[in-house]
Write a protein that holds these residues in place. Structure first.
Motif, short mmCIF file in Angstrom:
data_model
loop_
_atom_site.label_atom_id
_atom_site.label_comp_id
_atom_site.label_asym_id
_atom_site.label_seq_id
_atom_site.Cartn_x
_atom_site.Cartn_y
_atom_site.Cartn_z
N ILE A 24 -15.50 -10.13 -20.85
CA ILE A 24 -14.66 -9.12 -20.99
C ILE A 24 -14.51 -7.62 -21.58
N ALA A 25 -15.58 -7.23 -21.40
CA ALA A 25 -16.16 -5.77 -19.86
C ALA A 25 -16.27 -5.58 -19.26
N ILE A 26 -16.62 -6.77 -18.63
CA ILE A 26 -16.96 -6.36 -17.77
C ILE A 26 -15.75 -6.53 -16.55
N ALA A 27 -14.60 -7.58 -17.08
CA ALA A 27 -13.32 -7.05 -16.93
C ALA A 27 -12.19 -6.08 -15.99
N GLY A 28 -12.42 -5.09 -16.86
CA GLY A 28 -11.74 -4.29 -16.74
C GLY A 28 -12.41 -2.79 -15.50
N PRO A 29 -13.16 -3.19 -15.48
CA PRO A 29 -14.40 -2.04 -13.73
C PRO A 29 -13.73 -3.54 -12.66
N ALA A 30 -13.84 -4.07 -13.14
CA ALA A 30 -13.51 -5.26 -11.86
C ALA A 30 -12.41 -5.20 -11.46
N VAL A 31 -11.22 -5.35 -12.44
CA VAL A 31 -9.81 -5.51 -11.54
C VAL A 31 -9.90 -3.33 -11.09
N GLY A 83 -6.67 8.01 -20.89
CA GLY A 83 -6.40 6.57 -20.36
C GLY A 83 -5.79 5.68 -21.12
N GLY A 84 -6.86 4.82 -21.42
CA GLY A 84 -5.30 3.63 -21.74
C GLY A 84 -6.91 2.62 -23.00
N VAL A 85 -6.51 1.91 -23.96
CA VAL A 85 -7.30 1.40 -24.85
C VAL A 85 -6.80 -0.07 -25.68
N ALA A 86 -7.42 -1.07 -25.45
CA ALA A 86 -6.66 -2.26 -25.76
C ALA A 86 -7.22 -2.26 -27.66
N HIS A 87 -6.70 -3.07 -28.02
CA HIS A 87 -6.80 -2.57 -29.78
C HIS A 87 -7.07 -4.65 -29.73
N MET A 88 -8.13 -5.14 -30.11
CA MET A 88 -8.31 -6.48 -30.00
C MET A 88 -7.89 -6.60 -31.84
N ARG A 89 -8.21 -7.75 -32.20
CA ARG A 89 -8.21 -7.90 -33.74
C ARG A 89 -9.46 -8.81 -34.08
N GLU A 90 -10.00 -8.98 -33.26
CA GLU A 90 -11.84 -9.81 -33.73
C GLU A 90 -11.96 -9.64 -32.95
N GLU A 91 -14.01 -9.28 -33.08
CA GLU A 91 -14.94 -9.44 -32.34
C GLU A 91 -15.01 -10.66 -31.66
N PRO A 92 -15.78 -10.75 -30.36
CA PRO A 92 -15.77 -11.57 -29.40
C PRO A 92 -17.14 -12.11 -30.58
N PRO A 93 -16.85 -13.76 -29.58
CA PRO A 93 -17.46 -14.90 -30.49
C PRO A 93 -18.99 -15.31 -30.23
N HIS A 94 -19.45 -14.39 -29.23
CA HIS A 94 -20.72 -14.81 -28.68
C HIS A 94 -20.91 -13.38 -27.22
N PRO A 95 -21.91 -13.13 -27.10
CA PRO A 95 -22.63 -12.45 -26.02
C PRO A 95 -21.99 -12.21 -24.38
N ALA A 147 -9.84 -11.60 -22.46
CA ALA A 147 -10.14 -11.40 -24.21
C ALA A 147 -8.82 -12.91 -25.10
N LEU A 148 -8.07 -13.40 -24.23
CA LEU A 148 -6.84 -14.09 -25.11
C LEU A 148 -7.26 -15.21 -23.68
N THR A 149 -8.48 -15.53 -22.77
CA THR A 149 -8.58 -16.66 -22.62
C THR A 149 -9.81 -16.85 -23.58
N TYR A 150 -10.22 -16.11 -25.02
CA TYR A 150 -11.22 -16.85 -25.64
C TYR A 150 -10.71 -16.90 -26.86
N ARG A 151 -9.07 -17.17 -26.49
CA ARG A 151 -8.19 -16.60 -27.81
C ARG A 151 -8.47 -15.33 -28.79
N ILE A 152 -8.83 -14.42 -28.32
CA ILE A 152 -8.96 -12.94 -29.50
C ILE A 152 -7.40 -12.24 -29.20
N ALA A 153 -6.92 -12.15 -30.48
CA ALA A 153 -5.52 -11.27 -30.10
C ALA A 153 -5.54 -10.47 -30.09
N ILE A 154 -4.74 -9.67 -29.16
CA ILE A 154 -4.64 -8.11 -28.58
C ILE A 154 -3.39 -7.64 -29.45
#
Length: 414
Positions: A141-148, A123-135, A107-114
């Motif tokens: 962003i969604a796949i990064a968590g399960p990938a980790v 478990g856990g929740v990450a709070h994003m300040r804005e929605e992703p800019p495109h699909p 998310a930070l690579t897309y300049r989306i503030a957490i």
């Protein structure tokens, strides 16, 4: 005894505006602020622990110390089992944190503030300040968590397998068992969260696909939320069946607690999916409403040379507003709010001028009348304000405020 049930739905949420909460849509991000404590930072993001985390930490530790560890590692003292259980629980939640940091990093690579990451009972929740800019951003962003999580799981299991091939591993039984536990739980965590039920990570992936296909973010959110509701119901029914089977003797009695946990998790998924659907509907409607439809048109302005005392007595108290534009010679020069006044010692009110304490005029304080209300809300969130000055061709023509948006939503609730 088998592997303890440690399945957590990991989510990252758009931190909604207070107006939506006031109109009957619960802001999950705001609720996580209640009863939580900051324990550190990672990637510049505050890491908070919610009060409910201590409950699940105790339950996981107890489950490991009284069941899983004695069954698989016999011959140790009770104190050692509890110590190992506590260490394992901390490492398990460390895995949860790394899962969320995977989301946050992309998310930070897309300049989306957490704004924060919160560890809590599910478990856990990450709070994003804005929605992703495109699909594509949404998908990554969604796949990064399960990938980790999957990578951590494979790494732990690989290390255990490697250790087992190097000489006598008898002295390392405890570490190897812990590695196996972490490996299987991380794989479980990654794969479970790929279930396509919003707001699970798999639901986010589904929304990304629907968004790319239909070119409508809000419609995709509503559709993915419906799938989340379905999975919430299915999980709830599965949990009820497990509890009934355990109580009737068809399953081991210990499975009743697993069924209860599944029911709680299903309730959480259903509630968050329902809230996401409602928020998407509201945000979709606000995206179509221009600011001029609900702005306050009677504007009371304060001159910059007015003292704070006079501003309080002649403007704030008589009118009851939370803030006023500051205008000089017909031009907007700033904005002053109740918080700005409160920041000044009352003994200085007679000496300080509004021009000295106001927020100077900037593009962030102003908005044009044809801009959608949703953009105004996002601007307020970014600037930390509860109002913006509506300006057209350099002239102040109104104000758009949190309370005006709330009133609009209440009147159009049907």
């Amino acid at each position: 005894m088998g592997m303890p049930l440690v399945t957590w739905p990991q989510v990252y949420l758009k931190q909604e505006e207070d107006e939506l909460t006031a109109c009957g849509v619960r802001c999950y991000g705001a609720s996580m602020q209640l009863g939580s404590w900051e324990i550190g930072r990672a990637l510049g993001i505050p890491i908070r622990v919610h009060a409910s985390w201590f409950l699940v930490f105790f339950l996981v530790t107890s489950s490991l110390a009284s069941g899983y560890l004695p069954a698989n590692l016999p011959g140790l003292s009770e104190e050692r089992y509890w110590a190992m259980g506590a260490v394992a629980a901390v490492l398990l939640f460390g895995s949860v944190l790394l899962h969320e940091l995977g989301h946050a990093y992309v998310a930070l690579t897309y300049r989306i503030a957490i704004s924060q990451i919160t560890l809590f009972i599910f478990g856990g929740v990450a709070h994003m300040r804005e929605e992703p800019p495109h699909p594509r951003a949404e998908f990554l962003i969604a796949i990064a968590g399960p990938a980790v999580s999957v990578a951590l799981g494979l790494l732990c299991l690989g290390a255990v397998e490697l250790a087992g091939t190097v000489g006598d591993a008898g002295g390392w039984r405890g570490l190897m068992m812990l590695g196996s536990l972490l490996g299987f739980v991380n794989l479980q965590l990654g794969l479970f969260n790929l279930i396509p039920g919003f707001p699970l990570d798999g639901g986010r992936v589904l929304r990304a696909g629907l968004w790319a296909w239909g070119k409508d973010f809000y419609r995709a959110t509503v559709q993915a939320s419906w799938v989340g509701l379905v999975f919430g119901v299915l999980f709830g029914l599965a949990g009820v069946m497990v509890v009934i089977a355990a109580l009737s003797g068809d399953l081991p009695g210990s499975m009743a607690s697993d069924g209860s946990w599944i029911i709680l998790m299903a309730t959480f998924l259903f509630a968050t999916a329902l809230a996401s659907r409602r928020q998407a509907r509201l945000r979709q409607s606000l995206a179509a409403v221009p600011v001029h439809d609900l702005m306050v048109r009677t504007v009371v302005a304060i001159p910059p040379d007015c003292t704070v005392a006079d501003a309080v007595n002649q403007f704030f108290v008589p009118h009851g507003y939370g803030g006023f534009p500051v205008v000089s010679n017909g031009e907007l020069v700033g904005l002053v709010t109740v918080m700005d006044v409160q920041a000044v010692s009352q003994t200085l009110w007679a000496w300080k001028q509004i021009g000295q304490i106001m927020r100077p005029a900037s593009p962030g304080l102003m908005i044009e009348p044809n801009v959608p209300v949703l953009e105004a809300m996002q601007r307020m969130s970014q600037e930390g304000l509860d109002r913006l000055v509506v300006v057209q061709e350099g002239q102040v023509i109104g104000l758009v405020t949190h309370s005006a948006i709330v009133h609009y939503l209440q009147l159009h609730k049907a």
